[in-house]
Design a protein around this motif. Structure first.
Motif, PDB file in Angstrom:
ATOM      1  N   ASP A 129       0.825  -1.199   0.000  1.00 59.77           N
ATOM      2  CA  ASP A 129       0.000   0.000   0.000  1.00 59.77           C
ATOM      3  C   ASP A 129       0.863   1.254   0.000  1.00 59.77           C
ATOM      4  OD1 ASP A 129      -2.101  -1.775   0.255  1.00 59.77           O
ATOM      5  OD2 ASP A 129      -2.343  -1.450   2.415  1.00 59.77           O
ATOM      6  N   THR A 130       0.369   2.274  -0.674  1.00 54.02           N
ATOM      7  CA  THR A 130       0.947   3.617  -0.588  1.00 54.02           C
ATOM      8  C   THR A 130      -0.127   4.503   0.008  1.00 54.02           C
ATOM      9  OG1 THR A 130       2.305   3.236  -2.550  1.00 54.02           O
ATOM     10  CG2 THR A 130       1.983   5.525  -1.851  1.00 54.02           C
ATOM     11  N   VAL A 131       0.104   4.944   1.240  1.00 58.21           N
ATOM     12  CA  VAL A 131      -0.923   5.661   1.990  1.00 58.21           C
ATOM     13  C   VAL A 131      -0.369   6.976   2.510  1.00 58.21           C
ATOM     14  CG1 VAL A 131      -2.547   5.522   3.927  1.00 58.21           C
ATOM     15  CG2 VAL A 131      -1.873   3.434   2.727  1.00 58.21           C
ATOM     16  N   HIS A 132      -1.198   8.005   2.437  1.00 59.61           N
ATOM     17  CA  HIS A 132      -0.882   9.290   3.081  1.00 59.61           C
ATOM     18  C   HIS A 132      -2.066   9.673   3.954  1.00 59.61           C
ATOM     19  CE1 HIS A 132       1.061  13.173   3.623  1.00 59.61           C
ATOM     20  NE2 HIS A 132      -0.148  13.699   3.533  1.00 59.61           N
ATOM     21  N   PHE A 179      -2.209  -2.487  11.209  1.00 57.74           N
ATOM     22  CA  PHE A 179      -2.304  -3.640  10.321  1.00 57.74           C
ATOM     23  C   PHE A 179      -2.775  -3.227   8.933  1.00 57.74           C
ATOM     24  CE2 PHE A 179      -4.936  -7.072   8.472  1.00 57.74           C
ATOM     25  CZ  PHE A 179      -3.935  -8.001   8.244  1.00 57.74           C
ATOM     26  N   GLU A 180      -3.758  -2.347   8.880  1.00 59.61           N
ATOM     27  CA  GLU A 180      -4.279  -1.868   7.594  1.00 59.61           C
ATOM     28  C   GLU A 180      -4.772  -0.448   7.781  1.00 59.61           C
ATOM     29  OE1 GLU A 180      -6.806  -4.042   4.241  1.00 59.61           O
ATOM     30  OE2 GLU A 180      -8.082  -3.431   5.908  1.00 59.61           O
ATOM     31  N   CYS A 181      -4.601   0.384   6.746  1.00 59.49           N
ATOM     32  CA  CYS A 181      -4.961   1.798   6.901  1.00 59.49           C
ATOM     33  C   CYS A 181      -5.952   2.248   5.840  1.00 59.49           C
ATOM     34  CB  CYS A 181      -3.720   2.684   6.883  1.00 59.49           C
ATOM     35  SG  CYS A 181      -4.045   4.318   7.606  1.00 59.49           S
ATOM     36  N   LYS A 182      -7.140   1.663   5.877  1.00 53.25           N
ATOM     37  CA  LYS A 182      -8.243   2.119   5.038  1.00 53.25           C
ATOM     38  C   LYS A 182      -9.093   3.079   5.859  1.00 53.25           C
ATOM     39  CE  LYS A 182      -8.604  -1.944   2.043  1.00 53.25           C
ATOM     40  NZ  LYS A 182      -9.419  -3.129   1.676  1.00 53.25           N
ATOM     41  N   TYR A 183      -9.263   4.304   5.339  1.00 56.24           N
ATOM     42  CA  TYR A 183     -10.048   5.294   6.074  1.00 56.24           C
ATOM     43  C   TYR A 183     -11.533   4.986   5.904  1.00 56.24           C
ATOM     44  CZ  TYR A 183     -12.834   9.463   6.776  1.00 56.24           C
ATOM     45  OH  TYR A 183     -13.831  10.323   7.141  1.00 56.24           O
ATOM     46  N   GLU A 184     -12.162   4.615   7.022  1.00 56.86           N
ATOM     47  CA  GLU A 184     -13.584   4.294   7.061  1.00 56.86           C
ATOM     48  C   GLU A 184     -14.232   5.147   8.145  1.00 56.86           C
ATOM     49  OE1 GLU A 184     -12.405  -0.307   5.895  1.00 56.86           O
ATOM     50  OE2 GLU A 184     -13.209   0.140   7.897  1.00 56.86           O
ATOM     51  N   LEU A 185     -15.113   6.028   7.745  1.00 59.00           N
ATOM     52  CA  LEU A 185     -15.743   6.939   8.693  1.00 59.00           C
ATOM     53  C   LEU A 185     -16.403   6.191   9.845  1.00 59.00           C
ATOM     54  CD1 LEU A 185     -16.674   9.770   9.532  1.00 59.00           C
ATOM     55  CD2 LEU A 185     -18.609   9.521   7.947  1.00 59.00           C
ATOM     56  N   ASP A 186     -16.962   5.025   9.564  1.00 55.06           N
ATOM     57  CA  ASP A 186     -17.644   4.293  10.626  1.00 55.06           C
ATOM     58  C   ASP A 186     -16.687   3.836  11.725  1.00 55.06           C
ATOM     59  OD1 ASP A 186     -17.450   1.014  10.580  1.00 55.06           O
ATOM     60  OD2 ASP A 186     -16.943   1.894   8.651  1.00 55.06           O
ATOM     61  N   SER A 187     -15.400   3.668  11.414  1.00 53.81           N
ATOM     62  CA  SER A 187     -14.441   3.285  12.452  1.00 53.81           C
ATOM     63  C   SER A 187     -14.397   4.347  13.548  1.00 53.81           C
ATOM     64  CB  SER A 187     -13.046   3.099  11.855  1.00 53.81           C
ATOM     65  OG  SER A 187     -12.994   1.975  11.014  1.00 53.81           O
ATOM     66  N   GLN A 207      -6.452  15.141   2.127  1.00 57.31           N
ATOM     67  CA  GLN A 207      -5.449  14.850   3.156  1.00 57.31           C
ATOM     68  C   GLN A 207      -5.125  13.362   3.200  1.00 57.31           C
ATOM     69  OE1 GLN A 207      -5.931  15.119   7.800  1.00 57.31           O
ATOM     70  NE2 GLN A 207      -5.482  17.179   7.059  1.00 57.31           N
ATOM     71  N   TYR A 208      -6.102  12.520   2.847  1.00 57.25           N
ATOM     72  CA  TYR A 208      -5.904  11.072   2.850  1.00 57.25           C
ATOM     73  C   TYR A 208      -5.921  10.543   1.427  1.00 57.25           C
ATOM     74  CZ  TYR A 208      -7.024   6.084   3.365  1.00 57.25           C
ATOM     75  OH  TYR A 208      -7.027   4.716   3.276  1.00 57.25           O
ATOM     76  N   THR A 209      -4.927   9.738   1.073  1.00 55.75           N
ATOM     77  CA  THR A 209      -4.907   9.029  -0.212  1.00 55.75           C
ATOM     78  C   THR A 209      -4.491   7.583   0.045  1.00 55.75           C
ATOM     79  OG1 THR A 209      -2.610   9.649  -0.706  1.00 55.75           O
ATOM     80  CG2 THR A 209      -4.350  11.109  -1.537  1.00 55.75           C
ATOM     81  N   PHE A 210      -4.981   6.698  -0.810  1.00 64.06           N
ATOM     82  CA  PHE A 210      -4.706   5.269  -0.619  1.00 64.06           C
ATOM     83  C   PHE A 210      -4.607   4.590  -1.973  1.00 64.06           C
ATOM     84  CE2 PHE A 210      -5.824   0.835  -0.233  1.00 64.06           C
ATOM     85  CZ  PHE A 210      -5.303   0.414   0.986  1.00 64.06           C
ATOM     86  N   GLN A 211      -3.497   3.897  -2.202  1.00 64.02           N
ATOM     87  CA  GLN A 211      -3.325   3.064  -3.392  1.00 64.02           C
ATOM     88  C   GLN A 211      -2.743   1.719  -2.987  1.00 64.02           C
ATOM     89  OE1 GLN A 211      -1.041   6.196  -5.696  1.00 64.02           O
ATOM     90  NE2 GLN A 211      -2.271   5.333  -7.360  1.00 64.02           N
ATOM     91  N   ARG A 212      -3.306   0.666  -3.542  1.00 62.08           N
ATOM     92  CA  ARG A 212      -2.829  -0.686  -3.269  1.00 62.08           C
ATOM     93  C   ARG A 212      -2.488  -1.371  -4.583  1.00 62.08           C
ATOM     94  NH1 ARG A 212      -6.014  -4.406   0.896  1.00 62.08           N
ATOM     95  NH2 ARG A 212      -4.650  -3.168   2.261  1.00 62.08           N
ATOM     96  N   GLN A 213      -1.397  -2.118  -4.582  1.00 65.19           N
ATOM     97  CA  GLN A 213      -1.075  -2.937  -5.752  1.00 65.19           C
ATOM     98  C   GLN A 213      -1.989  -4.152  -5.730  1.00 65.19           C
ATOM     99  OE1 GLN A 213       3.109  -3.803  -6.328  1.00 65.19           O
ATOM    100  NE2 GLN A 213       3.740  -1.822  -5.498  1.00 65.19           N
ATOM    101  N   THR A 214      -2.971  -4.165  -6.627  1.00 64.65           N
ATOM    102  CA  THR A 214      -4.010  -5.187  -6.586  1.00 64.65           C
ATOM    103  C   THR A 214      -4.694  -5.279  -7.944  1.00 64.65           C
ATOM    104  OG1 THR A 214      -6.087  -5.831  -5.502  1.00 64.65           O
ATOM    105  CG2 THR A 214      -5.694  -3.483  -5.758  1.00 64.65           C
ATOM    106  N   LEU A 258      -8.261   3.027  -4.313  1.00 65.42           N
ATOM    107  CA  LEU A 258      -8.996   4.215  -4.720  1.00 65.42           C
ATOM    108  C   LEU A 258      -8.517   4.692  -6.089  1.00 65.42           C
ATOM    109  CD1 LEU A 258      -9.083   6.321  -1.411  1.00 65.42           C
ATOM    110  CD2 LEU A 258     -10.882   4.869  -2.359  1.00 65.42           C
ATOM    111  N   SER A 259      -9.442   5.184  -6.870  1.00 65.76           N
ATOM    112  CA  SER A 259      -9.127   5.691  -8.206  1.00 65.76           C
ATOM    113  C   SER A 259      -8.431   7.053  -8.131  1.00 65.76           C
ATOM    114  CB  SER A 259     -10.416   5.820  -9.026  1.00 65.76           C
ATOM    115  OG  SER A 259     -11.306   6.736  -8.403  1.00 65.76           O
ATOM    116  N   LEU A 260      -8.009   7.544  -9.296  1.00 67.85           N
ATOM    117  CA  LEU A 260      -7.436   8.888  -9.426  1.00 67.85           C
ATOM    118  C   LEU A 260      -6.278   9.122  -8.455  1.00 67.85           C
ATOM    119  CD1 LEU A 260     -10.811  10.805  -9.861  1.00 67.85           C
ATOM    120  CD2 LEU A 260      -9.119  10.324 -11.633  1.00 67.85           C
ATOM    121  N   SER A 261      -5.295   8.242  -8.579  1.00 65.37           N
ATOM    122  CA  SER A 261      -4.063   8.347  -7.778  1.00 65.37           C
ATOM    123  C   SER A 261      -4.332   8.299  -6.285  1.00 65.37           C
ATOM    124  CB  SER A 261      -3.295   9.624  -8.141  1.00 65.37           C
ATOM    125  OG  SER A 261      -2.955   9.639  -9.512  1.00 65.37           O
TER     126      SER A 261
END
Length: 534
Positions: A201-204, A213-221, A275-282, A289-292
């Motif tokens: 993952d490439t995450v900011h 363990f994993e950094c997917k931004y989920e508002l419900d968390s 402020q948050y971006t997320f890309q995974r090699q998959t 997420l799309s668009l970089s």
């Protein structure tokens, strides 16, 4: 080694070597079978019902936490249930979180814990680390829901009180350090080995993989973090969790949702990177997420909060994901009440109340849309430009769960229209039907697997006896290993995902307890008195 230890090890069918000075209970625990494998095989004693469901609780010495209050509820409920298979499933499911997922609990009265670096996590005092099941990591959402059934018992069981208080403390540290992340590694002070992740993952903002363990931004968390505290207050009357660290976590939540309430383009129509971006090699589209790594554009000042991912851990299509916005609006207002009751900062309580009220208004303004068959319904996702996604996913929060979340009354006309839409195969592409099973699924597993969790939420938000009992029985019939699975193939109930998924078992037990309190005749027999945990 004592005779009892030898017998316990023999009972487990594993070998362990006693070393001088070695704690015998620790030796026995190391001899305990790995629960994912254990849960995949049926064990006696069997229920004696038509399905003859197995007993799937681990041996007492292998359970990760125990509570006399929980054991009493098990006895109270199962002794009254008419259906022996339903009783066995409850017997296995209700304690499943305590039996199998408490990886670390530190009681403040017995241990001062380990303090972190000045700006790092502080593991002093009471702490609790809870895994979701077959993955040795804690999801904020899952762990909150795994504890729901024990909140009502915490006022009279000091061990449960401490357990939940510790869970709030541990979640606070997770939120302070990495508010955009959804799943966390065992705390360094626990001595529990971290879970390896093979994802690239490439995450900011960047995160520490030894902490996250994993950094997917989920508002419900973030909403679930607040919910863990508000439920604790509602059930125990205690505000002990309102520590300096909890308040810091709350401020971190507010800063995060403020950042995620901004549109993709500024008032000069210039693109501003989120402020948050997320890309995974998959090669799986829902895993990135799309668009970089930004996701699809969101419009203007709607008052809604974006969520990059859903509670299924699947990427959103349109970032204004409505169910967690609804959940957050409820929890902001509930948190305001807790702070006010504790004599906390009046200005903060007022701010939280205003935020929650404005968010609810934004949902009603931007998420209620016209459906060609059902009229006014809540959209699943919107973008502020007029685009909407009409569907539902099995995971909580969902559109089906809006009354369960406390956002609307189940009699609300728009909710009732939405409910009809999401349980209609012709209107919700993820409502799946087959000869052996049916219910809402989602893209996370695919187009043949519905989730028992959706049937249980449907039961808990229904006033129809036949619908409630029918859904309970369908979940019972598909839980042939004596535990509730993540998802079930609608054409073959023996094809399932995850033999051990503590959250699903918690929702099943919660449903049974709700029926026992409100409609006892359905499960205890005609004329039965309600059973209410008090």
């Amino acid at each position: 080694m004592t005779l009892s230890t030898v017998l316990a090890i023999a009972l487990l069918g594993t070998q362990a070597t006693a070393l001088p000075g070695r704690d015998e209970s620790a030796i026995v625990r190391r001899a305990c079978p790995e629960y994912t494998s254990y849960a995949s095989t049926p064990h006696a004693p069997y229920s004696g019902g038509p399905l003859n469901l197995p007993f799937q609780r681990p041996a007492e010495v292998c359970r990760t936490f125990s509570s006399p209050a929980v054991e009493k509820v098990i006895e109270d409920i199962t002794s009254r249930l008419v259906d022996k298979d339903l009783a066995q499933l409850f017997r296995n499911a209700f304690p499943n979180t305590l039996d199998t997922t408490i990886r670390w609990h530190q009681n403040a009265s017995t241990s001062a814990g380990a303090k972190g670096k000045r700006d790092g996590p502080q593991w002093s005092g009471v702490q609790t680390f809870i895994v979701t099941g077959d993955i040795n990591a804690e999801w904020l959402r899952d762990s909150t829901n795994q504890l729901v059934n024990y909140q009502s018992l915490a006022a009279k069981d000091k061990s449960l009180y401490s357990l939940i208080l510790g869970a709030i403390s541990t979640q606070s540290e997770f939120v302070i350090q990495s508010p955009y992340c959804n799943a966390f590694q065992p705390p360094s002070a626990s001595g529990v080995k971290p879970e390896n992740s093979t994802q690239k993952d490439t995450v900011h903002p960047a995160y520490n993989p030894s902490f996250v363990f994993e950094c997917k931004y989920e508002l419900d968390s973030l909403a679930h973090f607040l919910q863990l505290g508000t439920e604790f207050y509602e059930k125990t009357g205690s505000t002990e969790f309102l520590t300096e660290r909890w308040y810091k976590a709350l401020q971190t939540v507010l800063k995060t949702i403020d950042a995620q309430s901004k549109p993709t383009f500024n008032d000069k129509n210039q693109f501003v990177t989120n402020q948050y971006t997320f890309q995974r090699q998959t090669n799986i589209g829902t895993e990135t997420l799309s668009l970089s790594g930004v996701g699809n554009p969101l419009n203007g000042d709607t008052g809604l909060i974006r969520s990059a991912f859903r509670p299924s851990d699947d990427a959103t299509i349109l970032g204004f994901f409505i169910p967690p916005n609804a959940q957050m609006s409820v929890q902001l207002r509930k948190t305001a009440k807790v702070i006010k009751a504790a004599g906390g900062p009046a200005d903060l309580a007022a701010d939280l109340q205003e935020r929650g009220t404005k968010l609810a208004k934004a949902i009603h303004e931007h998420a209620i849309v016209q459906h060609p068959k059902y009229g006014d319904v809540y959209a699943f996702e919107v973008d502020g430009y007029g685009s909407r996604i009409l569907m539902d996913d099995a995971n909580i929060p969902s559109l089906l769960s809006l009354p369960y979340l406390g956002f609307v009354d189940k009699s609300d006309p728009v909710y009732q229209n939405t409910r009809k839409m999401v349980t209609d195969k012709a209107s919700n592409p993820y409502y799946l039907e087959g000869p052996q099973f049916h219910g809402i699924g989602g893209p996370h597993i695919g187009l043949e697997h519905a989730w028992p969790m959706s049937l249980l939420v449907q039961a808990m938000t229904s006033d129809d006896d036949d619908e409630i009992l029918g859904n309970l029985n369908l979940v019972r019939n598909s839980s042939l290993l004596g535990l509730v699975h993540e998802s079930i193939n609608v054409t073959n109930i023996k094809d399932y995902t995850r033999p051990w998924f503590a959250w699903a078992n918690s929702v099943f037990a919660e449903t049974v307890l709700k029926v026992a309190a409100e409609r006892p005749h359905l499960i205890f027999g005609e004329g039965a008195e309600p059973y209410i945990i008090s």
